[in-house]
Write a protein that holds these residues in place. Sequence first.
Motif, PDB file in Angstrom:
ATOM      1  N   THR A   1       0.770  -1.082   0.026  1.00  0.00           N
ATOM      2  CA  THR A   1       0.100   0.021  -0.077  1.00  0.00           C
ATOM      3  C   THR A   1       0.731   1.294   0.028  1.00  0.00           C
ATOM      4  O   THR A   1       0.362   2.511  -0.358  1.00  0.00           O
TER       5      THR A   1
ATOM      6  N   CYS B   1     -10.618  -3.274  -5.205  1.00  0.00           N
ATOM      7  CA  CYS B   1     -10.598  -1.722  -5.114  1.00  0.00           C
ATOM      8  C   CYS B   1      -9.548  -1.034  -5.795  1.00  0.00           C
ATOM      9  O   CYS B   1      -8.494  -1.851  -5.587  1.00  0.00           O
ATOM     10  N   ASP B   2      -9.680  -0.001  -6.024  1.00  0.00           N
ATOM     11  CA  ASP B   2      -8.473   1.083  -6.027  1.00  0.00           C
ATOM     12  C   ASP B   2      -8.002   1.640  -4.846  1.00  0.00           C
ATOM     13  O   ASP B   2      -8.721   2.240  -4.107  1.00  0.00           O
ATOM     14  N   LEU B   3      -6.716   1.629  -4.559  1.00  0.00           N
ATOM     15  CA  LEU B   3      -6.331   2.286  -3.123  1.00  0.00           C
ATOM     16  C   LEU B   3      -5.241   3.355  -3.911  1.00  0.00           C
ATOM     17  O   LEU B   3      -4.476   3.172  -4.786  1.00  0.00           O
ATOM     18  N   LEU B   4      -5.247   4.509  -3.346  1.00  0.00           N
ATOM     19  CA  LEU B   4      -4.349   5.594  -3.486  1.00  0.00           C
ATOM     20  C   LEU B   4      -3.359   5.545  -2.337  1.00  0.00           C
ATOM     21  O   LEU B   4      -3.362   5.741  -1.304  1.00  0.00           O
ATOM     22  N   THR B   5      -1.973   5.232  -2.891  1.00  0.00           N
ATOM     23  CA  THR B   5      -0.729   5.333  -2.326  1.00  0.00           C
ATOM     24  C   THR B   5      -0.312   6.676  -1.668  1.00  0.00           C
ATOM     25  O   THR B   5      -0.977   7.664  -2.147  1.00  0.00           O
TER      26      THR B   5
ATOM     27  N   GLY C   1       0.364   9.257  -4.393  1.00  0.00           N
ATOM     28  CA  GLY C   1      -0.572   9.217  -5.265  1.00  0.00           C
ATOM     29  C   GLY C   1      -0.826   8.283  -6.653  1.00  0.00           C
ATOM     30  O   GLY C   1      -1.287   8.381  -7.429  1.00  0.00           O
ATOM     31  N   PHE C   2      -0.227   7.048  -6.371  1.00  0.00           N
ATOM     32  CA  PHE C   2      -0.327   6.137  -7.384  1.00  0.00           C
ATOM     33  C   PHE C   2      -1.506   5.422  -7.080  1.00  0.00           C
ATOM     34  O   PHE C   2      -1.701   5.013  -5.782  1.00  0.00           O
ATOM     35  N   ALA C   3      -2.411   5.117  -8.040  1.00  0.00           N
ATOM     36  CA  ALA C   3      -3.632   4.082  -7.940  1.00  0.00           C
ATOM     37  C   ALA C   3      -2.948   2.717  -7.882  1.00  0.00           C
ATOM     38  O   ALA C   3      -2.488   2.196  -8.788  1.00  0.00           O
ATOM     39  N   VAL C   4      -3.350   2.000  -6.998  1.00  0.00           N
ATOM     40  CA  VAL C   4      -3.051   0.332  -6.901  1.00  0.00           C
ATOM     41  C   VAL C   4      -4.242  -0.528  -6.883  1.00  0.00           C
ATOM     42  O   VAL C   4      -5.049  -0.162  -6.212  1.00  0.00           O
ATOM     43  N   ARG C   5      -4.328  -1.200  -7.693  1.00  0.00           N
ATOM     44  CA  ARG C   5      -5.804  -2.373  -7.864  1.00  0.00           C
ATOM     45  C   ARG C   5      -5.252  -3.434  -6.607  1.00  0.00           C
ATOM     46  O   ARG C   5      -4.425  -4.112  -6.649  1.00  0.00           O
TER      47      ARG C   5
END
Length: 108
Positions: free
Chosen positions: A44, A85-89, A92-96
């Motif tokens: 994350t 779901c998409d998580l924002l690190t 600022g990166f979106a991680v699935r």
Amino acid sequence: MAAKSLANLRALHERIIESIRSGLITTDLDGKIYTFNSAAGEITGFDANDMPGQTIFTLFGDIRPSIETSMKAADDHERPPRFECDLLTPDGFAVRIGYRNCSAGYRG
């Protein structure tokens, strides 16, 4: 004697959680993070030491519907479904992220 046994058990629990290579996050029933292992931190981007006491909804958004679905599955003694779901690190990166809401009610 009981306090020492409890401390030893807690230390063993923490070593087991940290040795798991998958990200593992545990919460109470209100979504307050109880454990957040280092693998979860790597996935994350959040510091594992900062996460206990935070809310799971800060990470994953409002996942209450998936929790309810998982609780229903546990009540029916079925394996909880897997969600994404998409998580924002923090960078600022979106991680699935794929996750499963597990409950003590599932015996599978």
